[in-house]
Design a protein around this motif. Structure first.
Motif, PDB file in Angstrom:
ATOM      1  N   ALA A  12      -8.530   7.649  -5.129  1.00  0.00           N
ATOM      2  CA  ALA A  12      -9.993   7.310  -4.996  1.00  0.00           C
ATOM      3  C   ALA A  12     -10.111   8.327  -3.564  1.00  0.00           C
ATOM      4  O   ALA A  12      -9.336   8.341  -2.937  1.00  0.00           O
ATOM      5  N   VAL A  13     -11.295   8.733  -3.609  1.00  0.00           N
ATOM      6  CA  VAL A  13     -11.815   9.386  -2.437  1.00  0.00           C
ATOM      7  C   VAL A  13     -13.205   8.980  -2.106  1.00  0.00           C
ATOM      8  O   VAL A  13     -13.975   8.500  -2.951  1.00  0.00           O
ATOM      9  N   THR A  38     -11.555   7.949  -8.781  1.00  0.00           N
ATOM     10  CA  THR A  38     -12.574   7.005  -8.694  1.00  0.00           C
ATOM     11  C   THR A  38     -13.258   7.486  -7.338  1.00  0.00           C
ATOM     12  O   THR A  38     -12.564   7.820  -6.353  1.00  0.00           O
ATOM     13  N   TYR A  39     -14.843   7.466  -7.108  1.00  0.00           N
ATOM     14  CA  TYR A  39     -15.315   7.672  -6.047  1.00  0.00           C
ATOM     15  C   TYR A  39     -16.068   6.419  -5.465  1.00  0.00           C
ATOM     16  O   TYR A  39     -16.428   5.736  -6.020  1.00  0.00           O
ATOM     17  N   THR A  40     -15.932   6.335  -4.167  1.00  0.00           N
ATOM     18  CA  THR A  40     -16.476   5.435  -3.170  1.00  0.00           C
ATOM     19  C   THR A  40     -17.125   5.627  -2.039  1.00  0.00           C
ATOM     20  O   THR A  40     -17.206   6.675  -1.507  1.00  0.00           O
ATOM     21  N   GLU A  41     -18.546   4.873  -2.120  1.00  0.00           N
ATOM     22  CA  GLU A  41     -19.241   4.964  -1.031  1.00  0.00           C
ATOM     23  C   GLU A  41     -18.868   4.092   0.232  1.00  0.00           C
ATOM     24  O   GLU A  41     -19.418   4.305   1.468  1.00  0.00           O
ATOM     25  N   SER A  42     -18.061   3.123   0.268  1.00  0.00           N
ATOM     26  CA  SER A  42     -17.840   2.101   1.307  1.00  0.00           C
ATOM     27  C   SER A  42     -16.839   2.406   2.038  1.00  0.00           C
ATOM     28  O   SER A  42     -16.866   2.106   3.202  1.00  0.00           O
ATOM     29  N   LYS A  43     -15.899   3.541   1.670  1.00  0.00           N
ATOM     30  CA  LYS A  43     -15.078   3.958   2.822  1.00  0.00           C
ATOM     31  C   LYS A  43     -14.762   5.562   2.895  1.00  0.00           C
ATOM     32  O   LYS A  43     -15.044   6.210   1.720  1.00  0.00           O
ATOM     33  N   ASN A  81      -8.308   5.160  -0.143  1.00  0.00           N
ATOM     34  CA  ASN A  81      -7.051   4.818  -1.073  1.00  0.00           C
ATOM     35  C   ASN A  81      -7.165   3.289  -1.128  1.00  0.00           C
ATOM     36  O   ASN A  81      -6.583   2.852  -2.234  1.00  0.00           O
ATOM     37  N   ASP A  82      -7.667   2.554  -0.337  1.00  0.00           N
ATOM     38  CA  ASP A  82      -7.327   1.173  -0.489  1.00  0.00           C
ATOM     39  C   ASP A  82      -8.634   0.614  -1.706  1.00  0.00           C
ATOM     40  O   ASP A  82      -8.413  -0.649  -1.777  1.00  0.00           O
ATOM     41  N   GLU A  83      -9.393   1.517  -2.150  1.00  0.00           N
ATOM     42  CA  GLU A  83     -10.512   1.070  -2.867  1.00  0.00           C
ATOM     43  C   GLU A  83     -10.105   1.279  -4.294  1.00  0.00           C
ATOM     44  O   GLU A  83     -11.004   0.940  -5.054  1.00  0.00           O
ATOM     45  N   LEU A  84      -8.830   1.786  -4.580  1.00  0.00           N
ATOM     46  CA  LEU A  84      -8.392   1.901  -5.765  1.00  0.00           C
ATOM     47  C   LEU A  84      -7.939   0.416  -6.311  1.00  0.00           C
ATOM     48  O   LEU A  84      -6.848  -0.015  -6.051  1.00  0.00           O
ATOM     49  N   ARG A  85      -8.647  -0.048  -7.164  1.00  0.00           N
ATOM     50  CA  ARG A  85      -8.319  -1.403  -7.737  1.00  0.00           C
ATOM     51  C   ARG A  85      -7.926  -1.551  -9.100  1.00  0.00           C
ATOM     52  O   ARG A  85      -7.722  -0.662  -9.816  1.00  0.00           O
ATOM     53  N   GLU A  86      -7.152  -2.808  -9.405  1.00  0.00           N
ATOM     54  CA  GLU A  86      -6.646  -3.035 -10.687  1.00  0.00           C
ATOM     55  C   GLU A  86      -7.464  -2.758 -11.859  1.00  0.00           C
ATOM     56  O   GLU A  86      -7.200  -2.209 -12.893  1.00  0.00           O
ATOM     57  N   GLN A 134       3.675   6.300  -6.201  1.00  0.00           N
ATOM     58  CA  GLN A 134       4.019   5.960  -4.955  1.00  0.00           C
ATOM     59  C   GLN A 134       3.308   4.805  -4.388  1.00  0.00           C
ATOM     60  O   GLN A 134       2.849   3.866  -4.970  1.00  0.00           O
ATOM     61  N   MET A 135       3.509   4.570  -2.816  1.00  0.00           N
ATOM     62  CA  MET A 135       2.999   3.258  -2.413  1.00  0.00           C
ATOM     63  C   MET A 135       1.947   3.419  -1.425  1.00  0.00           C
ATOM     64  O   MET A 135       2.250   2.651  -0.305  1.00  0.00           O
ATOM     65  N   GLU A 136       1.155   4.311  -1.147  1.00  0.00           N
ATOM     66  CA  GLU A 136       0.056   4.419  -0.413  1.00  0.00           C
ATOM     67  C   GLU A 136      -1.292   3.827  -0.848  1.00  0.00           C
ATOM     68  O   GLU A 136      -2.411   4.110  -0.252  1.00  0.00           O
TER      69      GLU A 136
END
Length: 316
Positions: A60-61, A85-90, A114-119, A138-140
């Motif tokens: 996600a970016v 995935t593209y996000t507007e929130s972060k 990266n925290d916006e990549l969801r299940e 990995q785990m970031e």
């Protein structure tokens, strides 16, 4: 020949060089500051692509300047970004990196998008993932996202390479789905409590992973001292490749990417780890987690120049 899917983080690295790290509350002068595309997921995907493999990146970016730049770099390096995935929130993730005169680094990572990549993103993206391919993760990114990815990977009978990095983000539950894990000394200590300072201690950690955590295959990286391949009680030591290090940022990612390439070609873990060690050694001789990654042609030339013909140097 299997395809490769990487699930992981995408960052912009802001890299400063200095002779020594400042102590808490101190100010020191540095030598330079540069910006490089980074993030463990993007680094590993780029390593695979530069070694000539077809690789899909799931991450996600943000819709910002950093996001545009990392997308440009990924595209330039022939990474398939159709599953991003593209996000507007972060904002796009960012890493503040300091490299001292020994070429070692410290990082402060802002996860951002990266925290916006969801299940649910993983479930949707995996519809376009080929069964039987190789998953490198990995785990970031969020722990629930990691677990969703490795579970779906096993349903699709994928070979799962899990790089349990960074140590602070380790999700132990995910280990049970891995076909092989690739921790460094710090990550191994975080997972096992065993201080890694020798081949013997690395072997003890391999036994711990096998008997206590259910991970029968591990490659424990010892930095400039080589790596230990542990497979269900059997071990193989990968000799270090002596080089003059300039920048260790992305060394572990280059190792993981090269390992995935060799595994995708059907190589055994021993020869795959040898190949990965060469690629990682070459990476640390150049700055930039992605910019410093070698191509397959460069790896072949390096092996010929340094008399490493006993190692696997060709991927189909």
């Amino acid at each position: 020949m299997k395809s490769i899917v990487v699930v992981g983080s995408i960052n912009m690295d802001i890299v400063a060089t200095t002779d020594q790290y400042p102590v808490h509350g101190d100010t020191v002068f540095g030598h330079s500051m540069q910006m490089f595309s980074g993030g463990k997921g993007a680094n590993q995907a780029t390593a695979c692509a530069k070694l000539g493999k077809q690789v899909q990146l799931i991450g996600a970016v943000g819709r910002d300047a950093f996001g545009q730049e990392v997308i440009r770099t990924l595209t330039e390096n022939n990474v398939d970004i159709s599953l991003l995935t593209y996000t507007e929130s972060k904002a796009t993730g960012c890493a503040l990196v300091t490299i001292d005169k020994t070429a070692e680094n410290t990082m402060l990572v802002i996860k951002g998008a990266n925290d916006e990549l969801r299940e649910e993103d993983i479930i949707e993206k995996f519809k376009d993932v080929e069964a039987g391919s190789v998953l490198l993760i990995q785990m970031e990114i969020p722990s629930k996202t990691i677990l969703q990815a490795v579970k779906l990977a096993k349903e699709k009978e994928m070979f799962v390479i899990l790089d349990p990095a960074p140590a602070a983000g380790v999700t132990i539950e995910a280990l049970q789905y891995a076909d092989v894990i690739t921790p460094n000394a710090q990550e191994t200590y975080e997972l096992t409590g065993i201080k890694i300072d020798s081949i013997e201690s690395a072997y003890k950690a391999g036994v711990y992973f096998d008997h206590q955590l259910g991970v029968s295959n591990s490659i424990i990286k010892l930095g400039s001292k080589g790596a230990l391949v542990y497979q269900k009680g059997k071990t193989f030591f990968v000799d270090p490749i002596p080089v003059q290090a300039v920048d260790t940022v992305g060394a572990g990612d280059s190792f993981a990417g090269a390992l995935a390439c060799a595994v995708a070609e059907g190589e055994a873990l021993e020869s795959a780890a040898q190949f990965a060690a060469i690629v990682a050694a070459m990476k640390v001789t150049k700055p930039g987690a992605q910019k410093g990654l070698p191509t397959l042609e460069e790896v072949t030339a390096f092996c010929q120049e340094h008399g490493l013909n006993g190692y696997r140097t060709q991927l189909q």
